[in-house]
Write a protein that holds these residues in place. Structure first.
Motif, PDB file in Angstrom:
ATOM      1  N   ARG A 123      26.644  68.118  47.705  1.00 38.85           N
ATOM      2  CA  ARG A 123      26.007  69.259  47.013  1.00 38.85           C
ATOM      3  C   ARG A 123      26.568  69.949  45.856  1.00 38.85           C
ATOM      4  N   ARG A 169      18.037  77.954  48.907  1.00 39.34           N
ATOM      5  CA  ARG A 169      17.793  77.135  49.872  1.00 39.34           C
ATOM      6  C   ARG A 169      17.009  77.839  51.008  1.00 39.34           C
ATOM      7  N   GLN A 218      15.301  73.171  49.219  1.00 36.54           N
ATOM      8  CA  GLN A 218      16.307  73.181  48.417  1.00 36.54           C
ATOM      9  C   GLN A 218      15.734  73.074  46.884  1.00 36.54           C
ATOM     10  N   ASP A 262      21.328  63.389  52.630  1.00 34.13           N
ATOM     11  CA  ASP A 262      20.053  62.938  51.966  1.00 34.13           C
ATOM     12  C   ASP A 262      20.543  63.750  50.557  1.00 34.13           C
ATOM     13  N   SER A 304      19.948  68.041  44.784  1.00 33.04           N
ATOM     14  CA  SER A 304      20.155  68.838  46.195  1.00 33.04           C
ATOM     15  C   SER A 304      20.693  67.753  47.299  1.00 33.04           C
ATOM     16  N   ALA A 305      21.432  68.439  48.208  1.00 35.73           N
ATOM     17  CA  ALA A 305      21.863  67.500  49.309  1.00 35.73           C
ATOM     18  C   ALA A 305      21.604  68.267  50.733  1.00 35.73           C
ATOM     19  N   THR A 306      21.398  67.579  51.877  1.00 37.67           N
ATOM     20  CA  THR A 306      21.053  67.833  52.897  1.00 37.67           C
ATOM     21  C   THR A 306      21.839  67.092  54.100  1.00 37.67           C
TER      22      THR A 306
END
Lengths: 955, 92, 410, 194
Positions: free
Chosen positions: D94, A675, A626, D36, D103-105
């Motif tokens: 996010r 992403r 990302q 995350d 960022s975010a997952t």
């Protein structure tokens, strides 16, 4: 039953309880608290074994781990090779035998448990003798976190083998009080039967605790038999005491010859008289205690033979006890066979030995001084210094975080050892910034008698005529003064060479008694200072440690983790045969009753190519990439262009190392402008994520990109085959699965009962295929829905073997199987996947090296055995076609090797992939593959054997 | 077993770390402009110093961050650890 | 082969080994490093080429580095033609070495099993066996039941974590007694008039253009016609002095030994996947090697977790070893190269030859590299067997990549 | 809408966990959403957007609503939420951080949680965890990414007495770790059944 050599009272054995054991088949008794050695001595048995090379009788010569004589084999409760009788605690049912030199392993696996425990402390004290106990008390009283470990069954160290008094009472009362105080302290771990066997960096000490053997049959099975303590200490106090050193003389190995201090230990600790008539041979005052104690206990001490011309101030004491003291005299030899019968005693002055006379005895005690037990200090790379006065090596420098106290530092009086322990502990606390307790009292020891200076005497000149061939330096190796002299005569000067020439110090005791003696004798023979000769290196472990103890719990199913997918239980229930892929367990195939692998795989392959199959592909590595620079990163790491990939699309890519060799491959899904979801091989998942992180963190910190492993975040189920569209369309009605609406190499998001699902048109078989991605919480539910929807089409779960056949038919390589770290994308026929537009990417520069231009590089091609029958073994080598069908004599030039080989249901014949020198130029040629002694002709083909036009991927 | 001081997580056992070899070997600005020999030096040649050595470590079982260390390859002792964005340490 | 009677079978060393000479001020050939390779090179210089105005300079005691620390495995079943050729050359010399050296080196051709635990191991193993056969190196692929026949104590049960799927077997492989080998070479070299100079550390070189004129040592300057670097793990220390960059990294490699045991293990077993290699030496002790410690290190010691892992692997593969005892651990310094193959040949200095990067293969190559290097020195041209191993391969990219091919190290 | 059936990788271990004594209680934690988070600089903006002050001290965690915010690295956190769906949590976070360069997952299924409680928990963990878990240094609010046995884990101290610990482990290692923990706890069972 009171054994013949047991004293009527005294000692620390439990006389009220009798323990039965057998030795060399003979049933004997002893008491709890005995060691095997003390019990044998109590039964009047001195000879334990015969020696390894010469077959000479050998007996117990010391009371603990420094004993060079009493090696035994344990038979019951479980065979264990080569232990010292002096360190084996007696337990009911123990069976042992003397060892002639080689131990014997059990022929069945050991079912005992072993484990390891990490423990952190401020201060670790090794040794629970006077210095160690004093140190532990001082540390504990300060409130620090403390560990005290000691190898014996109870605390006390040298006090257990003596008659010392503290605070006007037997010293062992103080020991008991100290132990009780430590037990009451909340932050103290006190372990007996625990040997610190190795000292490593940063305060790391390994210690082995023997937890259950002494319990005999009562030992609980669910408790570990032995435990390795991984102790991490901010500060270490080594208070390991000292080992008494023998003097070498002729026939010094006869059973009944024993270190003087050991005899005291057997008397006071075990209540055993190791003899009836004793001669004591010494070079220092400490052995006088043994003479006097034994005499008081009823042993007839025939003489104290003191090598020092002026003798000892303790002479008068002996004479009052009726013990003759011969000053300026030495023991020159012994008589006897299985036990010493006489000591040969002669005057000794200025290194010259006079005529000897025999004194009858059945016990010959020897003391040549004391060697501080500096093993842990030396293992910590502390420099040793030779102390001329002691005739021993002592710690020669201060180390950070490790200090030596008491006898281990060369102190030999009780008051001094106690004070030293306290001093060292206080210094350790001070270094940690911990204040000692206000009340940190030491017990009062009697004023020590100042001893006369010891004489350093390594060996008594051999006047027996044997020329040193019976003067044993290392009893366990049967190595003698003559052997040392021979080594010097051969031209050797280094102590390391002498050790190897003579094998001294290499046996079970690792030279605990022989090491310093050898240094002394070598120095003497070469005429150089002992300091220059030095010692051989002290190496861990201090005492031997069983392999299983070090293996701990990492055995059997815990040897290495098994990684499984969310569907594992389903696979097991379906009868899958598993394959190890790294740590993963993957279904290899799903045989039906009566099927072998070949039949199962042919069935699975046919089902996929003609109907529909489903695979658990969840082990594929997945990385979420990302950030605004995500595409830049991928462009740098993949050989092809990823930045041009459109959102909603998928692209296959190859990664190389800087050397230009392929390291991984897989597909990349562009989820958004910023992403990507990167798919890696199963085995490459961790490696590729690490690879990305390494580049991003160390080389390109300016890139605005983050990489996160999502391997377990998604299960992946490829639904593959001409009917896959029907299945996927039925389960996910919200998606238009037509080829037009959902083209090859694109992905779509949908939901199933509100749960997000991602579908991707990716094919690793050439067939129409959809990969289904979903959160593994729902793995079983989604898998079963797919199976249910596929039932009308005969949906067939398939494993990795079928996957491999199908991809090989299409010429898709498996990285790590069809490559070996020496293969470039071009070698794989993937020049199309190497961007010519990008100015650089990892590996690009290496492609232009000379070796990469070689037209004879190995290239991936297909092979078809001409007989349409032979499945070439994977790994087979390929040679030029031999017209006569015979292999030429070696060396036979090799063209390459078979990397993948299968029987193809689709082709109705076996086929293979291979790396072949200049392979693409050879397409159409016939070459030979030697298989089990015959040459199999094979045709070189392109690597794509099924559907080369790619007509099937859209169904 | 050594303790290695991760600049973020603090001292941990060495098994938590992976080794990355010599530090301060940047990827060349323009690999295409290098001779084969220069490129080979980047790809394969690393210093193999006996004594103080600037090297890379990764706290792989912890925060997964790369960092640099000055370590003595003869004694194994870590002289110091520093983050990648610290100025280059002067090595002997 | 001598019978393995308990402990008594180690032959005596001779009464005379080597002279302890003062170094002279000049030699035709100066060999830096008195380990196995240096001593073997000295021996073959004298024996094959009559070159005896030679000094072997050893900073410590002779053969006290890796030669004293290895696990003595000898085999030639390497994958690539270039590798198997040099190791097979060595193996043939090993087969006559006892006679050549007139020293009881206890070369015991008890065979080596390289176990396969995964399907890829099997592929790599078959590939290597087939390559070996075509190169004239004895090699067989054994199924698990055949493995059990060769070494009954190997756990060939199918319900262990990584079952044994088979093994490669080289019957002519084996072990020898390392000190005896080194001392055999040393004695012959010394007898031939070659000076073996101990406690003589090289501290620098004197040069003149593209030639080295001599070495500076802790025992004075010594002029040299030709200089040969045979310093194994310490090579980089020397090449740094010469300003030569050599792509090797020095790592600790640990080994260990058990107490003496009755014979249970008749061959040599190596397992890459489960990380263990073991033989039972002549006196009865189990000798094992562990994996290479990950970091650069010259300390001749490694970390204990490597040993613990090694023990877990040993007990997993050999359950009967559970109560064998670890008696002693130690470590050597292995110089590893990028392609796990040695680096032998020319340097930028016309009269300096390089021999390093043998990683874990140095001991088994000893006579082979000794004879090839002696030939190289005498002829001034790299012997054909060492020619593929020159430094230039890292520039051209023509590596001899033995780990890529999953050939088992050690 | 019918819920899709959820399964848990440690279902088969439930009975074995229930047989453990009170001194070592082990239970699989319910599934929660986890994300995350990567963020270079933690400013007030981030706190406002996220609704939690991300902890900047290494080796710590803080409560975040009904969930937790765990420090994983100098620019990395694990945010958990028992009240949101995984995709909701990811979306929310996010949106909050992407404008700040973060960022975010969604990693909700990447790890599973175990809860270990009882007086012997520290002893069990010490059989395979090399870091110091003494309450003096690992009290409530402490966290550690380290290894337990041969599995990578995140440990969260939930009490000051060292008797309540959450263990997060990669889902594929869950069975291994469960076996490992049961084996480590064997010594503390009064009636061992293995």
């Amino acid at each position: 039953m009171t054994s013949s050599s047991r004293t009527p009272e005294g000692g620390r054995v439990d006389r009220a309880t009798t323990v039965e054991f057998t030795f060399d088949g003979q049933t004997l008794t002893g008491h709890p608290g005995d060691t095997l050695a003390s019990a044998l001595l109590a039964n009047g048995r001195h000879q334990v074994a015969t020696s390894i090379k010469l077959g000479r009788p050998r007996g117990i010569a010391a009371a603990w781990a420094e004993d060079p004589g009493g090696l035994v084999q344990i038979e019951e409760p479980f065979p264990e090779p080569m232990l010292l009788a002096t360190t084996v605690e007696l337990a009911d049912g123990l069976a042992a035998s003397g060892l002639p030199g080689q131990g014997r392993l059990a022929d069945v696996p050991d079912s005992a448990r072993y484990d390891a425990v990490h423990h952190h402390v401020d201060v670790l004290v090794v040794g629970a003798g006077p210095a160690g106990l004093a140190a532990a008390l001082t540390a504990a009283r300060s409130g620090a976190r403390v560990a005290l470990v000691d190898e014996q069954s109870e605390a006390g160290g040298s006090l257990l083998g003596g008659t010392d008094r503290l605070d006007d009472a037997p010293a062992l009362q103080w020991v008991a009080a100290a132990v009780a105080e430590l037990a009451a302290a909340p932050e103290v771990l006190h372990l007996q039967r625990t040997t610190a066997f190795g000292s490593y960096d940063d305060g790391f000490v390994l210690a082995l605790e023997r937890r259950t053997d002494h319990l005999g049959a009562a030992a609980p099975k669910h408790v570990s038999r032995q435990r390795v303590w991984r102790l991490r200490a901010r500060s270490i106090v080594v208070a390991t005491g000292a080992h008494e050193r023998p003097v070498v003389f002729a026939d010094n190995d006869r059973p009944g010859t024993m270190l003087a201090g050991a005899a005291r230990t057997f008397l006071h600790r075990y209540g055993v008289l190791p003899g009836r008539e004793a001669v004591v041979f010494t070079t220092n005052d400490s052995a006088y205690d043994a003479a006097l104690d034994l005499s008081r206990a009823g042993v007839r001490v025939q003489a104290v033979v003191d090598a020092r011309p002026e003798g000892s101030p303790r002479r008068a004491e002996c004479e009052r006890a009726g013990i003759r003291v011969l000053s300026g005299a030495v023991v020159t030899g012994t008589r006897g066979v299985e036990r010493v019968t006489h000591a040969l005693v002669a005057p000794f002055a200025d290194g010259e030995v006079g005529a000897s006379s025999a004194i009858a005895c059945d016990l010959l005690l020897v003391s040549g001084g004391w060697n501080p037990a500096v093993h842990l200090f030396s293992q910590s790379r502390g420099r040793l210094r030779y102390d001329e006065g002691l005739g021993a090596f002592v710690p020669g420098e201060e180390l950070d975080g490790l200090a030596v106290a008491g006898s281990a530092a060369g102190l030999f009086d009780l008051a001094g050892c106690l004070a030293d322990g306290q001093r060292v502990a206080r210094a350790a606390l001070a270094a940690l910034g911990v204040a000692p307790a206000a009340d940190d009292r030491l017990p009062t020891a009697p004023e020590p008698v100042v001893p006369a200076a010891p004489l350093v005497l390594w060996r008594v000149p051999d006047t027996s005529g044997a020329e040193g061939t019976t003067s044993f330096v290392d009893l366990q190796r049967d190595a003698t003064v003559a052997d040392v002299a021979r080594a010097i005569g051969a031209g050797l000067r280094s102590i390391e060479h002498v050790k190897r020439y003579t094998t001294i110090g290499t046996a079970h005791d690792q030279g605990k008694t022989s090491g310093v003696l050898t240094s002394g004798i070598v120095a003497e023979l070469l005429g150089v200072p002992v300091q220059d000769t030095g010692t051989t290196t002290f190496r861990p472990p201090y005492t031997p440690v069983a392999f299983a103890a070090l293996a701990g719990r990492d055995r059997g199913r815990l040897f290495d983790p098994e990684r499984v997918t969310a569907l594992h239980d389903w696979h097991v229930a379906a009868g899958a045969v598993f394959e190890d892929v790294g740590q993963w367990k993957r279904p290899r195939h799903y045989p039906r009753p009566g099927e072998d692998m070949e039949a199962a795989v042919l069935r699975e392959c046919a089902a996929v190519r003609t109907g529909v199959g489903i695979l658990d592909g969840s082990t594929l590595g997945k990385i979420d990439v990302q950030g605004p620079d995500a595409a830049v990163l991928l462009d740098r790491l993949y050989t092809n262009l990823m930045s041009s990939l459109k959102v909603g699309s998928v692209r296959y890519g190859v990664m190389c190392g800087v050397d230009g060799m392929v390291i991984d491959d897989g597909t990349v899904l562009r989820l958004a402008e910023d992403r990507f979801l990167v798919l890696t091989t199963t085995g490459g998942a961790a490696k590729v994520l690490d690879w990305m992180e390494e580049w991003v963190q160390t080389e390109w910190p300016d890139l605005r990109v983050h990489c996160t492993s999502v391997t377990e975040q998604w299960v992946t189920f490829p639904v593959v085959g001409p009917r896959s569209r029907d299945v996927v369309g039925a389960v996910f009605p919200g998606v238009d699965v037509s080829a037009e609406a959902f083209p090859f190499m694109t992905w779509r998001d949908t939901t199933l009962e509100g749960v997000p699902v991602r579908l991707a048109r990716i094919s690793f078989s050439g067939e129409l295929a959809f990969e289904v991605y979903v959160n593994p919480w729902y793995a079983v539910a989604v898998w079963e829905r797919l199976l249910e929807a596929g039932r009308p089409y005969g949906i067939t779960p398939y494993g990795t073997e079928t996957m491999h056949v199908l991809r090989a038919e299409k010429g898709y390589p498996i990285i790590g199987q069809d490559t070996d770290g020496t293969v470039t994308p071009h070698d794989l026929g993937m020049a199309w996947a190497v961007s010519k537009k990008k100015p650089d990417f990892i590996g690009k520069r290496s492609f232009s090296r000379q070796a990469n231009q070689d037209p004879l590089r190995k290239q991936l091609v297909g092979l078809l055995p001409v007989d349409r029958q032979t499945v070439l073994p994977e790994g087979s080598q390929i040679v030029e076609f031999a017209a006569d069908g015979e292999l030429p004599p070696p060396p036979v030039p090799m063209l390459g090797h078979v990397t993948s080989s299968y029987r193809s249901a689709e082709l109705a014949r076996p086929f293979a992939l291979a790396l072949v020198k200049g392979g693409r130029e050879r397409i159409g040629e016939t070459v030979h593959v030697p298989v089990h002694g015959t040459l199999v002709p094979v045709e070189v083909t392109g690597s794509v054997l099924v559907d080369p036009e790619g007509a099937r991927r859209d169904g | 077993m050594q303790l290695i001081a991760c600049p973020w997580c603090g001292p941990r056992e060495e098994v938590e770390f992976s080794y990355g070899g010599q530090a301060h070997v940047p990827y060349p600005d323009s690999p295409a402009e290098l001779s084969d020999e220069q490129w080979a030096h980047y790809v394969f040649h690393r210093d193999n110093t006996r004594g103080r050595f600037a090297e890379r470590w990764n706290h792989s079982a912890g925060c997964r961050r790369w960092f640099n260390a000055i370590r003595d390859t003869a004694t194994y002792r870590f002289e110091r650890v520093y983050r990648l964005d610290d100025p280059k340490s002067v090595t002997p | 082969m001598s019978p393995r009677t308990p402990g008594a079978d180690l032959p005596e060393h001779p009464d005379s080994l080597w002279r302890d000479p003062e170094p002279r001020r000049s030699y035709d050939v100066v060999i830096v490093g008195g380990g196995g390779h240096g001593l073997a090179t000295a021996h073959y210089l004298a024996k094959d080429h009559g070159i005896t105005n030679v000094a072997v300079l050893e900073k410590g005691w002779l053969a006290g580095g890796n030669m004293a620390r290895n696990t003595t495995i000898i085999r030639s079943n390497y994958l690539w033609d270039e590798s198997s050729a040099i190791y097979e050359h060595a193996l043939k010399l090993w087969e006559g070495l006892e006679e050549d050296l007139d020293y009881p080196i206890l070369f015991s051709q008890r065979g080596v099993l390289n176990l396969a635990h995964t399907l890829q191991d099997v592929r790599d193993s078959v590939r290597r066996v087939e390559a070996n056969k075509l190169n004239g190196v004895d090699a067989e692929w054994l199924e698990p039941d055949e493995v059990r026949k060769v070494c009954p104590v190997v756990n060939t049960s199918t319900d262990i974590r990584y079952p044994v799927l088979g093994a490669t077997y080289q019957p002519r492989a084996g072990i020898a007694k390392h000190d005896y080998v080194a001392w055999g070479f040393a004695r012959r070299a010394s007898d031939a008039g070659i000076d073996l100079v101990q406690d003589c550390e090289v501290t620098g070189f004197t040069t003149d253009g593209d030639r080295v004129t001599g070495v500076r040592t802790s025992r004075g300057d010594i002029a040299a016609g030709t200089v040969v670097l045979c310093a194994a793990g310490s090579t980089s220390v020397l090449t740094d002095m010469l300003g030569i960059r050599v792509p090797i990294q020095s790592h600790p490699l640990q080994a260990l030994v058990s107490e003496l045991l009755e014979p249970v293990h008749p061959t040599v077993v190596m397992s890459n996947a489960v990380h263990v290699y073991v033989s039972q030496a002549h006196k009865g002790e189990l000798v094992m090697g562990a994996g290479v410690d990950s970091y650069n290190g010259y300390g001749q010691r490694g970390a204990f977790h490597v040993i613990e892992r090694q023990m877990a692997a040993a007990v997993e593969l050999f359950p009967v070893f559970a109560r064998a005892h670890l008696l002693r651990t130690w470590a050597g310094i292995v110089d590893t190269s990028p392609d796990a193959s040695p680096i032998v040949g020319r340097t930028p200095y016309a009269n300096v030859w390089l021999n390093c990067g043998w990683g874990t293969g140095g001991f088994k190559a000893t006579p082979g590299i000794g004879s090839a290097l002696a030939h190289t020195i005498a002829s001034g041209e790299p012997h054909p067997l060492v020619a593929p191993f020159g430094l230039d391969r890292f520039t051209t990219g023509a590596l001899v990549d033995e780990h890529g091919a999953a050939a088992v190290a050690h | 809408m019918a819920e899709l059936l959820r399964t848990h990788p440690l279902e088969a271990w439930t009975a074995a966990f229930e047989r453990l004594p009170d001194t070592v209680r082990i239970a699989a934690e319910p599934y929660v959403a986890m994300v995350d988070v990567r963020l270079g600089t933690v400013g007030p903006g981030a706190s406002t957007a996220l609704g939690v002050d991300l902890p900047t001290a290494p080796n710590t965690w803080v409560p975040a609503g009904a969930g937790r915010a765990v420090w994983l690295g100098p620019d990395e956190w694990l945010l958990t939420s028992p009240t949101e769906a995984p995709e909701e949590l990811e979306g929310r976070v996010r949106a909050a951080v992407v404008g700040l360069g973060g960022s975010a997952t969604d990693v909700s299924a990447q790890r599973i949680g175990l809860r270990l409680a009882g007086a012997r928990v520290r002893d069990v963990l010490a059989r395979g965890c090399s870091i110091d878990l003494h309450p003096r240094v690992f009290g409530r609010g402490s966290s550690a990414q380290t290894t337990l046995g041969q599995a990578g884990v995140v440990l969260l101290a939930l009490s000051d007495a060292g008797d309540d610990v959450a263990v997060l482990v990669r889902s594929s290692f869950a069975g291994y770790l469960a076996d490992w923990l049961l084996d480590a706890a064997l010594e503390f069972t009064t009636t061992p059944d293995r």
